[in-house]
Write a protein that holds these residues in place. Structure first.
Motif, PDB file in Angstrom:
ATOM      1  N   GLU A 154       0.944  -1.203  -0.048  1.00 22.66           N
ATOM      2  CA  GLU A 154      -0.011   0.008   0.035  1.00 22.66           C
ATOM      3  C   GLU A 154       0.855   1.236  -0.079  1.00 22.66           C
ATOM      4  N   LEU A 155       0.397   2.298  -0.440  1.00 21.66           N
ATOM      5  CA  LEU A 155       1.151   3.568  -0.612  1.00 21.66           C
ATOM      6  C   LEU A 155       1.869   3.858   0.642  1.00 21.66           C
ATOM      7  N   PRO A 156       1.225   4.232   1.781  1.00 19.41           N
ATOM      8  CA  PRO A 156       2.152   4.391   3.056  1.00 19.41           C
ATOM      9  C   PRO A 156       3.383   3.566   3.235  1.00 19.41           C
ATOM     10  N   LEU A 161       9.187   2.217   2.711  1.00 15.64           N
ATOM     11  CA  LEU A 161      10.419   1.652   2.116  1.00 15.64           C
ATOM     12  C   LEU A 161      11.050   2.711   1.563  1.00 15.64           C
ATOM     13  N   VAL A 162      10.880   3.263   0.612  1.00 22.53           N
ATOM     14  CA  VAL A 162      11.877   4.183  -0.198  1.00 22.53           C
ATOM     15  C   VAL A 162      12.629   5.269   0.974  1.00 22.53           C
ATOM     16  N   SER A 163      11.824   5.868   1.849  1.00 23.99           N
ATOM     17  CA  SER A 163      12.460   6.459   2.805  1.00 23.99           C
ATOM     18  C   SER A 163      13.346   5.874   3.728  1.00 23.99           C
ATOM     19  N   PRO A 177      -2.098   5.575  -6.112  1.00 20.43           N
ATOM     20  CA  PRO A 177      -2.464   4.160  -6.285  1.00 20.43           C
ATOM     21  C   PRO A 177      -2.788   3.479  -5.025  1.00 20.43           C
ATOM     22  N   GLY A 178      -3.607   2.471  -5.341  1.00 28.71           N
ATOM     23  CA  GLY A 178      -4.128   1.739  -3.935  1.00 28.71           C
ATOM     24  C   GLY A 178      -3.101   0.861  -3.545  1.00 28.71           C
ATOM     25  N   GLN A 179      -2.577  -0.154  -4.770  1.00 29.21           N
ATOM     26  CA  GLN A 179      -1.495  -0.916  -4.289  1.00 29.21           C
ATOM     27  C   GLN A 179      -0.204  -0.839  -5.504  1.00 29.21           C
ATOM     28  N   GLY A 201       3.354   0.481 -17.471  1.00 26.76           N
ATOM     29  CA  GLY A 201       2.400   0.098 -16.614  1.00 26.76           C
ATOM     30  C   GLY A 201       3.311   0.059 -15.299  1.00 26.76           C
ATOM     31  N   ALA A 202       4.007   0.954 -14.800  1.00 25.12           N
ATOM     32  CA  ALA A 202       4.707   0.674 -13.406  1.00 25.12           C
ATOM     33  C   ALA A 202       3.553   1.557 -12.548  1.00 25.12           C
ATOM     34  N   ASP A 203       3.420   1.008 -11.200  1.00 24.93           N
ATOM     35  CA  ASP A 203       2.720   1.724 -10.355  1.00 24.93           C
ATOM     36  C   ASP A 203       3.093   2.813  -9.752  1.00 24.93           C
ATOM     37  N   ALA A 204       4.530   2.918  -9.915  1.00 23.45           N
ATOM     38  CA  ALA A 204       5.368   3.940  -9.011  1.00 23.45           C
ATOM     39  C   ALA A 204       6.788   4.085  -9.835  1.00 23.45           C
ATOM     40  N   TYR A 205       7.131   5.423  -9.874  1.00 26.86           N
ATOM     41  CA  TYR A 205       8.113   5.837 -10.445  1.00 26.86           C
ATOM     42  C   TYR A 205       9.191   6.699  -9.387  1.00 26.86           C
ATOM     43  N   VAL A 206      10.254   6.228  -9.123  1.00 22.64           N
ATOM     44  CA  VAL A 206      11.138   6.605  -8.052  1.00 22.64           C
ATOM     45  C   VAL A 206      12.352   7.316  -8.822  1.00 22.64           C
TER      46      VAL A 206
END
Length: 275
Positions: A154-156, A161-163, A177-179, A201-206
């Motif tokens: 989930e987003l939080p 994790l990234v932090s 995004p939800g997941q 189709g990435a859900d997230a981009y860092v």
């Protein structure tokens, strides 16, 4: 065996050939003599006065940096200029500088690969492969990485994790995004790959160095995270040290202890209201 700067350049050329750098870049031997003997190396992200102090204290013969000390064309070298004064000190202390910048970004096992590994991504591959110039030994090169988290988050939890993995409490982000499972990354300034991450189709981009208006491209199915230029690139310094030690086991290889990040963060529990 007696090693010189030429041996280090050959090692880097095999991993991250200069032919794969972007046109604007300045990499390779920037200060010093190719035939100078090397017994001690200091690896870093940026060559700063503090890093030069550290190199002198360690009696290092060579600094291998990610960011080039000499980037734009120099019209003069004087001790009153910030870059010039560093070059003066380096030459006086017989310290060579080699840079591996966008060629290390594009290399297999390079900046974005290390970032993806730090975030725990699996089944990774280049987000955008580099068609020309090709790697002289036929290896695939490119920019950014895309892969999968072992499990959806989930987003939080993903932001935590990234932090935690990048040791940055000051993330900037947009999107809900939800997941999150499929994740793209690019160490350093990577806004140019955001559309490609979304297309795949990435859900997230860092990445880092995102501009204000670029955050508007995030959505309820696509997360954009600016995790900091320094924070997304500095993990490659350890990887560089590990490879140097493997290739030159008799040599002293030091990872800088200097945090060269010029960006500082202020955290307030509750922002003050504007009057």
């Amino acid at each position: 065996m007696r090693y010189t700067n030429r041996h280090i350049l050959e090692f880097l050329e095999d991993w991250a050939p200069q032919s794969t750098k972007l046109e604007y870049d300045n990499v390779g031997l920037l200060v010093g003599d190719e035939e100078q003997e090397v017994s001690s190396i200091l690896a870093c992200l940026d060559v700063t006065p503090e890093v030069v102090d550290e190199a002198i204290a360690l009696q290092a013969d060579l600094i291998v940096a990610h960011h080039p000390l000499i980037f734009r064309k120099l019209s003069r070298i004087t001790s009153s200029d910030a870059t010039g004064s560093l070059i003066f000190r380096l030459i006086k202390n017989d310290i060579t500088v080699i840079a591996a910048h966008t060629n290390l970004d594009a290399a297999p096992g390079g900046v974005s690969f290390v970032l993806a590994s730090r975030l725990g991504l699996i089944d990774v591959h280049f987000l955008k492969t580099q068609e020309v110039p090709a790697h002289p030994r036929g290896k695939e090169t490119g920019f950014g990485m895309i892969g999968m988290l072992p499990e959806s988050m989930e987003l939080p939890a993903f932001l935590d994790l990234v932090s935690d993995r990048l040791e940055n409490r000051g993330l900037r982000y947009a999107g809900t995004p939800g997941q999150i499972r499929k994740v793209a990354v690019c160490g350093g300034a990577g806004s140019f790959l955001a559309d490609e991450a979304r297309r795949q189709g990435a859900d997230a981009y860092v990445t880092a160095d995102l501009k204000y208006h670029e955050f508007f491209t995030a959505s309820d199915v696509f997360l954009l995270v600016d995790a900091g230029h320094y924070e997304t690139e500095v993990p490659v310094v350890k990887a560089l040290c590990d490879r140097l030690r493997d290739r030159f086991p008799e040599m002293e290889v030091h990872r800088t202890s200097v945090n060269t990040n010029p960006v500082q963060y202020v955290f307030q529990e509750q922002p003050q209201k504007m009057k």
